[in-house]
Design a protein around this motif. Structure first.
Motif, mmCIF file in Angstrom:
data_model
loop_
_atom_site.group_PDB
_atom_site.id
_atom_site.type_symbol
_atom_site.label_atom_id
_atom_site.label_comp_id
_atom_site.label_asym_id
_atom_site.label_seq_id
_atom_site.Cartn_x
_atom_site.Cartn_y
_atom_site.Cartn_z
ATOM 1 N N GLU A 63 0.884 -1.071 -0.089
ATOM 2 C CA GLU A 63 0.048 0.153 -0.064
ATOM 3 C C GLU A 63 0.905 1.212 -0.146
ATOM 4 O OE1 GLU A 63 -4.198 -1.044 2.148
ATOM 5 O OE2 GLU A 63 -2.435 -0.905 3.389
ATOM 6 N N LYS A 64 1.876 1.325 0.760
ATOM 7 C CA LYS A 64 2.736 2.242 0.911
ATOM 8 C C LYS A 64 4.404 1.798 0.646
ATOM 9 C CE LYS A 64 2.557 2.255 5.823
ATOM 10 N NZ LYS A 64 2.274 3.078 7.070
ATOM 11 N N SER A 65 5.379 2.793 0.347
ATOM 12 C CA SER A 65 6.614 2.452 0.269
ATOM 13 C C SER A 65 7.338 2.137 1.531
ATOM 14 C CB SER A 65 7.448 3.741 -0.443
ATOM 15 O OG SER A 65 7.396 4.846 0.580
ATOM 16 N N ILE A 66 8.242 1.285 1.468
ATOM 17 C CA ILE A 66 9.002 0.575 2.720
ATOM 18 C C ILE A 66 10.479 0.914 2.421
ATOM 19 C CG2 ILE A 66 7.231 -0.998 3.236
ATOM 20 C CD1 ILE A 66 8.831 -3.090 2.212
ATOM 21 N N ASN A 67 11.206 0.714 3.515
ATOM 22 C CA ASN A 67 12.596 0.742 3.474
ATOM 23 C C ASN A 67 13.036 -0.575 3.283
ATOM 24 O OD1 ASN A 67 15.491 0.479 4.271
ATOM 25 N ND2 ASN A 67 15.209 2.295 5.527
ATOM 26 N N ILE A 68 13.763 -0.879 2.056
ATOM 27 C CA ILE A 68 13.854 -2.295 1.592
ATOM 28 C C ILE A 68 14.986 -2.747 2.644
ATOM 29 C CG2 ILE A 68 13.056 -2.153 -0.461
ATOM 30 C CD1 ILE A 68 16.085 -1.810 -1.684
ATOM 31 N N ASP A 69 16.265 -1.975 2.925
ATOM 32 C CA ASP A 69 17.209 -2.290 3.822
ATOM 33 C C ASP A 69 16.679 -2.922 5.019
ATOM 34 O OD1 ASP A 69 19.343 -1.723 2.109
ATOM 35 O OD2 ASP A 69 19.453 0.152 2.553
ATOM 36 N N LEU A 70 15.860 -2.392 5.856
ATOM 37 C CA LEU A 70 15.060 -2.728 6.813
ATOM 38 C C LEU A 70 14.539 -3.870 6.836
ATOM 39 C CD1 LEU A 70 14.306 -2.102 9.860
ATOM 40 C CD2 LEU A 70 12.280 -0.588 9.084
ATOM 41 N N LEU A 71 13.594 -3.983 5.651
ATOM 42 C CA LEU A 71 12.893 -5.394 5.523
ATOM 43 C C LEU A 71 13.940 -6.434 5.150
ATOM 44 C CD1 LEU A 71 10.484 -6.827 4.631
ATOM 45 C CD2 LEU A 71 10.688 -6.108 2.351
ATOM 46 N N ARG A 72 14.928 -6.357 4.679
ATOM 47 C CA ARG A 72 16.049 -7.208 4.443
ATOM 48 C C ARG A 72 16.559 -7.863 5.739
ATOM 49 N NH1 ARG A 72 19.019 -4.396 1.700
ATOM 50 N NH2 ARG A 72 18.374 -4.990 -0.306
ATOM 51 N N ASN A 73 16.814 -6.881 6.620
ATOM 52 C CA ASN A 73 17.137 -7.235 7.982
ATOM 53 C C ASN A 73 16.207 -7.742 8.779
ATOM 54 O OD1 ASN A 73 19.696 -5.938 7.698
ATOM 55 N ND2 ASN A 73 18.978 -3.761 8.357
ATOM 56 N N LYS A 74 15.220 -7.593 8.627
ATOM 57 C CA LYS A 74 14.054 -8.407 9.307
ATOM 58 C C LYS A 74 13.911 -9.865 8.730
ATOM 59 C CE LYS A 74 12.934 -4.835 11.789
ATOM 60 N NZ LYS A 74 13.341 -4.829 13.291
ATOM 61 N N LEU A 75 13.949 -9.951 7.477
ATOM 62 C CA LEU A 75 13.934 -11.209 7.018
ATOM 63 C C LEU A 75 14.988 -12.110 7.434
ATOM 64 C CD1 LEU A 75 12.972 -10.374 3.163
ATOM 65 C CD2 LEU A 75 11.414 -11.453 5.075
ATOM 66 N N MET A 76 16.201 -11.451 7.557
ATOM 67 C CA MET A 76 17.387 -12.152 8.118
ATOM 68 C C MET A 76 17.320 -12.624 9.558
ATOM 69 S SD MET A 76 20.658 -10.159 6.207
ATOM 70 C CE MET A 76 21.721 -11.218 6.930
ATOM 71 N N GLU A 77 16.550 -11.769 10.268
ATOM 72 C CA GLU A 77 16.284 -11.976 11.685
ATOM 73 C C GLU A 77 15.439 -13.148 11.803
ATOM 74 O OE1 GLU A 77 14.996 -8.509 13.512
ATOM 75 O OE2 GLU A 77 16.999 -7.487 13.252
ATOM 76 N N SER A 78 14.452 -13.278 10.864
ATOM 77 C CA SER A 78 13.642 -14.242 10.789
ATOM 78 C C SER A 78 13.928 -15.677 10.368
ATOM 79 C CB SER A 78 12.068 -13.862 9.916
ATOM 80 O OG SER A 78 11.668 -12.570 10.905
ATOM 81 N N GLY A 79 15.062 -15.769 10.027
ATOM 82 C CA GLY A 79 15.772 -17.096 9.446
ATOM 83 C C GLY A 79 16.048 -17.396 8.086
ATOM 84 N N PHE A 80 15.724 -16.120 7.306
ATOM 85 C CA PHE A 80 16.149 -16.234 5.764
ATOM 86 C C PHE A 80 17.615 -15.781 5.668
ATOM 87 C CE2 PHE A 80 11.743 -15.895 5.851
ATOM 88 C CZ PHE A 80 11.139 -16.693 4.962
ATOM 89 N N LYS A 81 18.443 -16.553 4.989
ATOM 90 C CA LYS A 81 19.835 -16.540 4.823
ATOM 91 C C LYS A 81 20.030 -15.625 3.601
ATOM 92 C CE LYS A 81 24.303 -18.878 4.452
ATOM 93 N NZ LYS A 81 24.824 -20.176 4.414
ATOM 94 N N LYS A 82 20.621 -14.142 3.931
ATOM 95 C CA LYS A 82 20.854 -13.253 2.821
ATOM 96 C C LYS A 82 19.815 -13.301 1.717
ATOM 97 C CE LYS A 82 25.949 -13.245 3.201
ATOM 98 N NZ LYS A 82 27.070 -13.392 2.470
ATOM 99 N N PRO A 83 18.445 -12.588 2.258
ATOM 100 C CA PRO A 83 17.463 -12.558 1.327
ATOM 101 C C PRO A 83 17.820 -11.564 0.259
ATOM 102 C CG PRO A 83 16.932 -11.550 3.164
ATOM 103 C CD PRO A 83 18.198 -12.294 3.455
ATOM 104 N N ILE A 84 17.374 -11.553 -1.101
ATOM 105 C CA ILE A 84 17.574 -10.591 -1.885
ATOM 106 C C ILE A 84 16.249 -9.617 -2.144
ATOM 107 C CG2 ILE A 84 18.154 -9.895 -4.396
ATOM 108 C CD1 ILE A 84 19.695 -12.660 -4.713
ATOM 109 N N VAL A 85 16.282 -8.546 -1.752
ATOM 110 C CA VAL A 85 15.161 -7.530 -2.028
ATOM 111 C C VAL A 85 15.570 -6.468 -2.535
ATOM 112 C CG1 VAL A 85 13.468 -6.210 -0.369
ATOM 113 C CG2 VAL A 85 14.605 -8.189 0.632
ATOM 114 N N GLN A 86 14.537 -6.427 -3.801
ATOM 115 C CA GLN A 86 14.659 -5.266 -4.625
ATOM 116 C C GLN A 86 13.438 -4.261 -5.061
ATOM 117 O OE1 GLN A 86 16.675 -7.590 -7.687
ATOM 118 N NE2 GLN A 86 18.601 -6.901 -7.448
ATOM 119 N N LYS A 87 13.424 -3.232 -5.364
ATOM 120 C CA LYS A 87 12.133 -2.447 -5.713
ATOM 121 C C LYS A 87 12.225 -2.592 -7.230
ATOM 122 C CE LYS A 87 12.565 1.224 -2.320
ATOM 123 N NZ LYS A 87 12.745 2.810 -2.142
#
Length: 304
Positions: A63-87
């Motif tokens: 719905e609205k824009s987000i900080n992809i670096d923050l999202l990447r860090n949250k994914l890593m904290e949740s157990g995903f190893k080096k996820p690739i997040v791109q706009k």
């Protein structure tokens, strides 16, 4: 320091730094690095990325824009190893590429997990546009084709340099290029850097940079061989290196500065790329002097 009074037509005296004086010691050190790199690769193997191991690609709309670096860090904290997040087209359209989740959940559960993470930290509605699975067989095919392409590239380089210069210079150049790759691969394995298509691109850049440096030196050696037929090949190498020293150092310095800028300010996506380039440029510059030329010196003695 070597002194020679018959370097050019003007008979001026030049002071030549004897690079080849240290060739045996440097050759030994680099040889140990090559052997160590091979052992490290066999012991630790490589950290293959999603492009080679397979994984899942999820495209979501927010719905609205987000900080992809923050999202990447949250994914890593949740157990995903080096996820690739791109706009993608805009800041609300996000592509997420992840390898297998630790609990080995299926694709649908994986996408649900991703959506729940976004909802938890961003608290907004998430629409899944598409889900694609990238199978490991794609990675195997990429590795096979890459090795074949590399083999043909090395053969083509050897053929070109043999035709353009002499095969004694070509043999040293090809062996030096292979050593650059082996040592760089050793560092990738030792530091467990994830190997993806970005790293492959950096390796191709390293080959191009290193090859260019070696050809510049070889070209000057070829010119000096024709001009200084009464001088030994050993001295011609030293004279040639001194003549191109400023160019080599300046090119390496400027390139290293640019790579360091990428390493410091390029973010997490360019960190591994920049680090690989940094290692490759340093090794490539050293090997141009202390692997390529000592080998050509040994081969030249047998050719003479």
């Amino acid at each position: 320091m070597l002194q020679h009074n018959d370097i050019d037509e003007s008979k001026k005296e030049f002071k030549i730094f004897d690079f080849m004086y240290w060739n045996k010691l440097a050759f030994l050190i680099l040889g140990l690095l090559i052997i160590s790199s091979i052992l490290i690769i066999f012991i630790f193997n490589f950290n293959w990325g999603i492009d080679f191991t397979g994984g899942t690609l999820v495209e979501i709309n927010l719905e609205k824009s987000i900080n992809i670096d923050l999202l990447r860090n949250k994914l890593m904290e949740s157990g995903f190893k080096k996820p690739i997040v791109q706009k993608l087209n805009n800041s609300k359209n996000i592509m997420i590429k992840v390898s297998s989740f630790p609990s080995s959940i299926d694709t649908n559960k994986l996408s649900t997990k991703l959506v729940s993470i976004v909802n938890k930290y961003e608290r907004q509605k998430v629409i899944i546009n598409r889900i694609d699975f990238i199978g490991p067989s794609v990675g195997t095919e990429l590795i096979k084709n890459g090795l074949i392409a590399l083999l043909f590239a090395i053969i083509a380089i050897f053929a070109y340099i043999s035709y353009r210069f002499e095969w004694c210079l070509a043999s040293g150049t090809v062996i030096a290029l292979l050593s650059d790759l082996i040592i760089t691969f050793g560092f990738l394995s030792l530091f467990y850097i994830e190997i993806d298509l970005t790293i492959v691109a950096s390796l191709m850049s390293i080959i191009g940079y290193s090859l260019n440096d070696k050809i510049v030196i070889s070209d000057r050696i070829r010119e000096n061989i024709n001009k200084m037929q009464s001088i030994s090949y050993y001295k011609i190498i030293n004279i040639s290196l001194n003549q191109v020293l400023n160019r080599t150092l300046m090119t390496s310095f400027v390139t290293l500065i640019m790579v360091l800028i990428l390493l410091i300010f390029g973010g997490s996506l360019l960190k591994d790329f920049s680090l690989t380039m940094l290692i490759g440029i340093i090794i490539g510059t050293i090997s141009s002097i202390y692997i390529s030329l000592p080998i050509s010196l040994i081969v030249n003695k047998k050719c003479s």
